[in-house]
Design an enzyme around this catalytic site. Structure first.
Site, PDB file in Angstrom:
ATOM      1  N   ARG A   1       0.852  -1.189   0.000  1.00 50.30           N
ATOM      2  CA  ARG A   1       0.000   0.000   0.000  1.00 50.30           C
ATOM      3  C   ARG A   1       0.889   1.240   0.000  1.00 50.30           C
ATOM      4  NH1 ARG A   1      -3.317  -2.670  -1.767  1.00 50.30           N
ATOM      5  NH2 ARG A   1      -5.452  -3.061  -1.068  1.00 50.30           N
TER       6      ARG A   1
ATOM      7  N   GLU B   1      -4.177   7.325  -5.269  1.00 48.70           N
ATOM      8  CA  GLU B   1      -4.365   6.598  -6.533  1.00 48.70           C
ATOM      9  C   GLU B   1      -5.690   7.008  -7.174  1.00 48.70           C
ATOM     10  OE1 GLU B   1      -3.854   2.399  -5.794  1.00 48.70           O
ATOM     11  OE2 GLU B   1      -1.879   2.721  -4.935  1.00 48.70           O
TER      12      GLU B   1
ATOM     13  N   HIS C   1      -0.737   0.023  -9.823  1.00 46.16           N
ATOM     14  CA  HIS C   1      -1.470  -0.884  -8.913  1.00 46.16           C
ATOM     15  C   HIS C   1      -2.043  -2.081  -9.692  1.00 46.16           C
ATOM     16  CE1 HIS C   1      -3.797  -1.090  -4.868  1.00 46.16           C
ATOM     17  NE2 HIS C   1      -3.543  -2.302  -5.325  1.00 46.16           N
TER      18      HIS C   1
HETATM   19  C1  MLT Z   1      -5.622  -6.191  -2.997  1.00 45.91           C
HETATM   20  O1  MLT Z   1      -5.568  -5.654  -1.891  1.00 45.91           O
HETATM   21  O2  MLT Z   1      -6.369  -7.156  -3.229  1.00 45.91           O
HETATM   22  C2  MLT Z   1      -4.773  -5.706  -4.125  1.00 45.91           C
HETATM   23  O3  MLT Z   1      -3.974  -4.643  -3.759  1.00 45.91           O
HETATM   24  C3  MLT Z   1      -5.546  -5.421  -5.353  1.00 45.91           C
HETATM   25  C4  MLT Z   1      -6.507  -4.283  -5.213  1.00 45.91           C
HETATM   26  O4  MLT Z   1      -6.582  -3.632  -4.203  1.00 45.91           O
HETATM   27  O5  MLT Z   1      -7.227  -4.041  -6.175  1.00 45.91           O
END
Ligand code: MLT
Length: 319
Positions: free
Chosen positions: A232, A261, A279
């Site tokens: 993150r 983001e 991401h």
């Molecule tokens: C997640 O936490 O599953 C990944 O970072 C993917 C997302 O957040 O879309």
């Protein structure tokens, strides 16, 4: 009939949910906060990814919400305390995208070591400059993992095969698992900072990890360290990292996640020695389908059989 609001538009893998007559699924791709507030009013459940935030305002606007399904791992975009207070179950699918995130992390690590994105860009612009792209081997280097959950452990297993020494810090470590995978656990994170040539972050975002990689932490790292973050964005203080890259203290950075983001401040993205992806660590065909199929089952069980699975704010149980 249960009304579910889905805030993204990839329906692949959700067949069992869409074909179930007990459910009406409304799809609205990335609603604005205002739109979201209106749409959530009469929903029984939400199915979300990380792009929307389920804030206190959203939760307060929902009159009958009982379930929030997070199609993925991180639940930092949900006001967990308020949802829990209101008896709303939050469930995620933590295993579904593990391997995808692991493979992306390793891709970024190799890209950093061998200057792959820069070499690609250079050759595509019709320049043949081999001497600019002399890389380094991962073999014999130390990889420091911050966070040794599913993703960290799978990264470790694979990077052992590259001949890296693996050290890790995790306050909730499973020592047997670490030992079996030849991972050296450091009880003090400073020892990871001190010894690692590469640092890869695999912690969740919470009050303890927000801003954890800041000027103080970076000062304790090896000169020339390389940092990878597929966890993150807010775990790293981007301004401090920019400064450390500029000064040469940090030799390379690979980021898949950012403070905001999409980013509002593009400074770090524009810097040399920083490689970036938007991401996408978990974005593979396999992971998306796996997650959708599992989440469909979790939602159907919750509403039609009173079975709570994959909950992060209540014990899993058959009611
Ligand atoms: C997640 O936490 O599953 C990944 O970072 C993917 C997302 O957040 O879309």
């Amino acid at each position: 009939m249960y009304k579910i609001l889905m805030t993204y538009n990839n329906v692949e893998g959700l067949d069992s949910l869409f074909s179930n007559k007990e459910f009406k699924i409304d799809v609205c791709n990335k609603p604005s906060p205002e739109e979201f507030k209106g749409l959530v009013k009469d929903c029984d459940g939400l199915l979300i990814r990380s792009e929307v935030k389920v804030t206190a305002e959203i939760i307060e606007s929902a009159n009958k919400l009982r379930f929030i399904g997070r199609a993925g791992t991180g639940v930092d975009n949900i006001d967990k305390a308020l949802a829990t207070k209101k008896g709303i179950v939050i469930a995620n699918v933590p295993g579904g995208n593990t391997i995808s995130a692991v493979e992306h992390t390793i891709g970024l690590m190799l890209s950093l070591a061998r200057n792959i994105p820069e070499a690609y860009k250079s050759l595509k612009s019709k320049k043949w400059t081999r001497k600019n792209f002399v890389g380094t081997e991962l073999f014999g280097k130390t990889l420091g993992l911050i966070g040794l959950g599913r993703i960290g452990t799978e990264v470790a297993k694979r990077m052992r095969a590259f001949g890296m020494r693996i050290i890790a810090y995790d306050p909730f470590v499973n020592s047997d698992l670490a030992k079996n995978n030849e991972i050296e656990i450091k009880m003090n994170i400073d020892k990871v900072y001190r010894d690692a040539d590469y640092i890869s972050i695999h912690s969740p975002l919470n009050d303890n990890t927000r801003g954890m990689i800041n000027a103080d932490a970076i000062k304790k790292m090896k000169d020339g360290v390389r940092i990878i973050n597929c966890a993150r964005g807010p775990i790293i203080n981007e301004k401090d990292l920019c400064y450390a890259v500029k000064s040469g203290k940090v030799k390379g950075v690979a980021l898949d996640v950012f403070t905001k983001e999409p980013p509002e401040d593009w400074t770090i993205i524009d810097m040399e020695n920083v490689i970036v992806t938007p991401h996408i660590a978990a974005s593979t065909e396999e992971a998306q389908v796996r997650i959708a199929q599992e989440m469909s089952g979790v939602i159907i069980d919750f509403f039609t059989k009173n079975i709570i699975r994959n909950a992060i704010n209540t014990p899993n149980k058959c009611q």
